[in-house]
Design a protein around this motif. Structure first.
Motif, PDB file in Angstrom:
ATOM      1  N   SER A  33       0.858  -1.195   0.000  1.00  8.44           N
ATOM      2  CA  SER A  33       0.000   0.000   0.000  1.00  8.44           C
ATOM      3  C   SER A  33       0.885   1.233   0.000  1.00  8.44           C
ATOM      4  CB  SER A  33      -0.916   0.030   1.226  1.00  8.44           C
ATOM      5  OG  SER A  33      -0.169   0.277   2.403  1.00  8.44           O
ATOM      6  N   THR A  34       0.318   2.355  -0.386  1.00  6.46           N
ATOM      7  CA  THR A  34       1.053   3.621  -0.326  1.00  6.46           C
ATOM      8  C   THR A  34       1.345   3.999   1.115  1.00  6.46           C
ATOM      9  OG1 THR A  34      -0.124   4.303  -2.337  1.00  6.46           O
ATOM     10  CG2 THR A  34       1.032   6.019  -1.126  1.00  6.46           C
ATOM     11  N   SER A  35       0.426   3.715   2.020  1.00  6.94           N
ATOM     12  CA  SER A  35       0.655   4.010   3.436  1.00  6.94           C
ATOM     13  C   SER A  35       1.862   3.246   3.965  1.00  6.94           C
ATOM     14  CB  SER A  35      -0.594   3.661   4.260  1.00  6.94           C
ATOM     15  OG  SER A  35      -1.685   4.485   3.907  1.00  6.94           O
ATOM     16  N   ASN A  36       1.982   1.951   3.594  1.00  8.01           N
ATOM     17  CA  ASN A  36       3.150   1.172   4.002  1.00  8.01           C
ATOM     18  C   ASN A  36       4.434   1.740   3.409  1.00  8.01           C
ATOM     19  OD1 ASN A  36       2.419  -0.725   5.865  1.00  8.01           O
ATOM     20  ND2 ASN A  36       2.012  -2.350   4.380  1.00  8.01           N
ATOM     21  N   ALA A  37       4.335   2.255   2.211  1.00  9.24           N
ATOM     22  CA  ALA A  37       5.518   2.866   1.597  1.00  9.24           C
ATOM     23  C   ALA A  37       5.991   4.064   2.421  1.00  9.24           C
ATOM     24  CB  ALA A  37       5.202   3.291   0.164  1.00  9.24           C
ATOM     25  N   HIS A  38       5.050   4.905   2.854  1.00 11.16           N
ATOM     26  CA  HIS A  38       5.423   6.060   3.672  1.00 11.16           C
ATOM     27  C   HIS A  38       6.055   5.623   4.992  1.00 11.16           C
ATOM     28  CE1 HIS A  38       3.831   9.105   1.090  1.00 11.16           C
ATOM     29  NE2 HIS A  38       2.592   8.648   1.138  1.00 11.16           N
ATOM     30  N   ILE A  39       5.450   4.662   5.658  1.00 16.82           N
ATOM     31  CA  ILE A  39       5.988   4.175   6.931  1.00 16.82           C
ATOM     32  C   ILE A  39       7.419   3.673   6.740  1.00 16.82           C
ATOM     33  CG2 ILE A  39       5.748   2.401   8.713  1.00 16.82           C
ATOM     34  CD1 ILE A  39       2.696   2.570   8.261  1.00 16.82           C
ATOM     35  N   SER A  40       7.617   2.944   5.667  1.00 14.78           N
ATOM     36  CA  SER A  40       8.926   2.351   5.381  1.00 14.78           C
ATOM     37  C   SER A  40       9.971   3.409   5.058  1.00 14.78           C
ATOM     38  CB  SER A  40       8.795   1.380   4.207  1.00 14.78           C
ATOM     39  OG  SER A  40      10.056   0.979   3.732  1.00 14.78           O
ATOM     40  N   VAL A  41       9.661   4.286   4.122  1.00  9.18           N
ATOM     41  CA  VAL A  41      10.661   5.222   3.612  1.00  9.18           C
ATOM     42  C   VAL A  41      10.992   6.299   4.637  1.00  9.18           C
ATOM     43  CG1 VAL A  41      11.162   6.912   1.813  1.00  9.18           C
ATOM     44  CG2 VAL A  41      10.003   4.769   1.223  1.00  9.18           C
TER      45      VAL A  41
END
Length: 803
Positions: free
Chosen positions: A112-120
């Motif tokens: 998900s895009t939300s997971n991408a933000h959390i990760s990056v």
């Protein structure tokens, strides 16, 4: 010491969205057995879809469906293992295709895009970085930024797309940090507006430490070379620009992605990247569809689809202009916002459009300001020009109808959104006519109001009797500090026979926006206020005042015209708000289920939890044993015996009706001790002259606490005495005696005791410290306030400061 139940951002969302759900305009269940993008089936009816974000309509593209099926057949429904161990071939293929789409820049794909933000964000942000959030950047960006505070990263916020404020913040902090990150959206999801990339390019050139981080989820697919999105098309990716985008929305699938030009950022994120490694990878079904979509984006077909959507957008823009609708969105995005003003108007407006067989979205507070809610809709390739004609015709017809039906002014709504109202023959605008049997009296001082009339309504409601209001007006006028000068505004509504129908009062004052925020938030803000005393403060028009509590409104709900009297009240508030240039309006304190509650919500006010009030209403008691017999809790009885009665003989307690100037100064200092120590209910301290003024009025008295044999004043209570009630409004403490002599518990006991000794039916024990007051059998009554703000920036900033 004092603990209260704090209002929470999620509580406000819950109240607003629950109300919208009950109206049938949000959290709607659809019933279709298959979906091709054009229509939803809701309650047995088909509604044209103007609500989804699949801008290019790729979610029903046969290539994507075939790709999803093919990969599922080959690899099953999931690969249940971390990417840190195995990255399957199909994910490698997808990321290589996405890299081609972004001109060879490295891409990592997420669930998900939300997971991408959390990760990056967790990976690339360092403790010596500064994050500056755009006020309206998506919540999925704001949430992981809060976690960076744990490592010491500072997070600030600027008003939405305010580049002057952004540059000022960059300059002020430039030498304090290694890197400064500005985080924003590529296309904002509510109003469909776009960032000014020309200004951002200039800022990048001017400030080498500046880095840009964009969520361009709503820009993906429908714009740019290879459909790479709005930001990549305008700015590209570089070592100082990170783009987070989506495999959903315009891309037609599910998932998110991060695009890196900096090889080290990519390497660090790829090697661990938080949820990238500890959660499931994209499923074969999702990847199969994404691979097919990527191939479309790398072909000439993407430009055909973009052109088809652009043609629909141009037609929509033309129709909205023809219909003179209050569209405040960018003409260059497929997201539209039609302003309708108050929540009640928006609910009516959206409901009308749904009834016409067209599905649209609702946009209300706290996502947008209370008075600037509206109808939001999106445009996709599933729509036709005939659909657009139906929608724009329906909105043009129903917007004025909804405004009129809810008692608002169409001209006001148009002005609110920067439009001039064009009168048309087929659009008759009728202003609501008020009932003329009511007489409205407005005052700016209690001295002009008949004492008997006022006391008939308010003499037993805390300290707001006629005399109590005289005292309050004297305290909060002619002071040096702006926050210590309040304006007073009274409204009394009568019928022509002179019968009282409604009355209340408001005060205009500077409020701290964090008044009921979490204590840790107020502590952060108070540090800033040491050099900037009015930081996060707003001119506020509030029912009642910060020097009283309780029921501030008199209503004769049996009167045939009482509802009309409330309309006059709302007009009065609007006028006074404008006169004093207030930015916030608060109605307080209301119990659950009150007569006005729903009317306030309909008027656009957001419900929020206030501190409880605590009231003692015991029968008369003559001994300590009789008091204890009235209590139900054995723990409370034992606590009072152990910490109150045991220490009572160590105190000398005096009751005074008047204080000398020197005594008043000592009382005030003890009050300041409590004020400085208590961030739970954060407001400006009362003027230094307060106690001296109280001492002039016969309905106030003062309890003083000293250790036996000592002249040192260590505690005090400022007590208002009403005809049938007592109100110990203010407590002052020397904190050196809290633990050693249990001073606060002793003071609490004397609040209860004094009310009983005076034979009062009720004793108002005030806000905070509910647990201590409940020990004496106080009833804690939940109170609610209703809030309306001109601009939600301060609320968003407060939310960003919370841990």
């Amino acid at each position: 010491m004092a603990k209260i139940n704090h209002n929470n951002y999620l509580d406000v969302v819950d109240n607003v969205w629950t109300s919208a759900k009950e109206k049938g305009i949000m959290h709607i269940n659809s019933e279709e057995q298959s979906f091709k993008g054009e229509k939803f089936s809701i309650k047995g009816r088909e509604l044209i879809n103007f609500g989804t974000c699949g801008y290019l309509g790729l979610e029903t593209h046969p290539d994507l469906i075939a790709g999803s099926i093919e990969l599922t057949r080959k690899f099953g429904t999931q690969l249940s293992m971390s990417r840190a161990y195995i990255r399957p071939a199909y994910i490698q293929e997808l990321e290589e295709l996405m890299s081609q789409l972004f001109d060879g820049n490295k891409v990592i794909c997420y669930t998900s895009t939300s997971n991408a933000h959390i990760s990056v964000i967790a990976t690339i942000i360092k403790p010596d970085d500064l994050i500056i959030l755009d006020q309206q950047v998506h919540f999925s960006v704001q949430f992981p930024c809060k976690n960076t505070k744990l490592q010491g990263t500072e997070v600030k916020m600027v008003r939405h797309s305010n580049y002057e404020m952004l540059e000022e913040m960059i300059r002020e902090n430039y030498n304090k940090y290694n890197r400064i990150w500005y985080m924003a959206d590529g296309v904002y999801s509510m109003h469909g507006d776009l960032p000014d990339t020309i200004i951002l390019k200039r800022l990048l050139d001017k400030y080498p430490k500046l880095h840009l981080y964009f969520d361009d989820a709503h820009g993906m697919g429908w714009v740019g070379k290879n459909g790479a999105g709005y930001i990549y098309d305008r700015l590209g990716a570089s070592e100082r620009i990170v783009i987070i985008s989506t495999l959903a929305k315009g891309f037609g699938c599910v998932g998110g992605m991060a695009i890196f030009a900096d090889s080290e950022m990519y390497r660090r994120t790829d090697i661990f990247g938080g949820p990238l490694s500890y959660s499931h990878p994209l499923s074969p079904a999702n990847v199969g569809a994404a691979i097919a979509s990527a191939k479309i984006h790398l072909s000439d077909d993407i430009y055909t689809y973009q052109s088809e959507l652009k043609d629909l957008m141009n037609y929509m823009n033309l129709r909205l202009e023809e219909k003179n609708l209050t569209n405040i969105s960018s003409p260059d995005s497929p997201i539209y916002f039609i302003g309708s003003g108050l929540n009640k108007v928006t609910r009516n407006f959206v409901h009308r459009i749904l009834e016409e067989g067209i599905y649209v979205n609702t946009a209300t507070f706290p996502v947008v300001p209370n008075d600037k809610s509206g109808l939001r809709f999106t445009l996709t390739r599933h729509n036709t020009k005939a659909d657009i004609d139906l929608l724009t015709d329906a909105m043009a017809y129903h917007l004025p109808k909804a405004v009129e039906e809810e008692g608002d002014s169409v001209e006001r709504v148009y002005k609110e959104f920067g439009y001039h109202l064009q009168q048309k023959e087929d659009c008759l605008l009728v202003e609501p006519i008020k009932n003329s049997n009511l007489i409205v009296e407005e005052y700016t001082t209690i001295h002009d109001i008949n004492t008997a009339d006022w006391n008939l309504m308010f003499k037993d409601r805390g300290n707001i009797s006629h005399s109590g209001m005289q005292c309050m007006e004297e305290i909060f006028s002619n002071n040096e500090q702006p926050e210590e000068n309040w304006s007073f505004h009274y409204i009394i509504v009568k019928d022509k026979t002179g019968k009282l129908v409604l009355a209340t009062f408001f005060t205009g004052a500077i409020y701290k926006d964090d008044m009921v925020a979490q204590e840790n938030v107020s502590k952060q803000i108070e540090e800033v206020r040491k050099t900037d005393p009015y930081y996060l403060c707003s001119k506020t028009l509030a029912m009642g005042s910060l020097f009283c509590e309780g029921d501030f409104i008199y209503q004769d709900t049996q009167h045939t015209e009482w509802r009309n009297s409330v309309n006059y009240l709302f007009d009065f508030v609007s006028k006074v708000k404008k006169d004093i240039d207030a930015k916030v309006v608060i109605f307080r304190d209301f119990e659950e289920g009150g007569f006005l509650n729903q009317m306030l919500e309909d008027e656009g006010y957001a419900k929020m939890r206030m501190p409880n009030t605590n009231i003692i209403s015991h029968s008369k008691w003559n001994t300590k044993e009789e008091l204890l017999s009235l209590l139900n809790s054995k723990n409370s009885i034992n606590n009072i015996k152990r910490y109150v009665f045991k220490y009572e003989d160590q105190f000398d307690v005096a009751i005074k009706k008047k204080l000398t100037d020197k005594e008043a100064e000592k009382h005030y200092q003890l009050f300041l001790n409590v004020k400085k120590a208590n961030y739970a209910f954060n407001f400006f301290a009362y003027p230094e002259k307060t106690v001296k003024i109280l001492s002039k009025y016969s309905d106030w008295e003062f309890l003083e606490f000293r250790i036996k044999g000592s002249d040192e004043l260590i505690g005090c209570i400022w007590f208002f005495i009403g005809e049938n009630h007592a109100c110990p409004l203010i407590v002052g403490l020397n904190y050196d005696y809290i633990k050693s002599h249990h001073l606060y518990k002793q003071i609490m006991y004397y609040m209860v005791k004094r009310g009983n000794d005076l034979g009062k039916a009720k004793t108002y024990l005030g806000l905070t410290s509910d647990y201590e007051k409940q020990k004496y059998g106080a009833k804690s009554i939940p109170f609610y306030g209703y809030l309306k703000v001109d601009n939600i920036y301060n609320l968003d900033l407060l939310s960003s400061l919370s841990d």
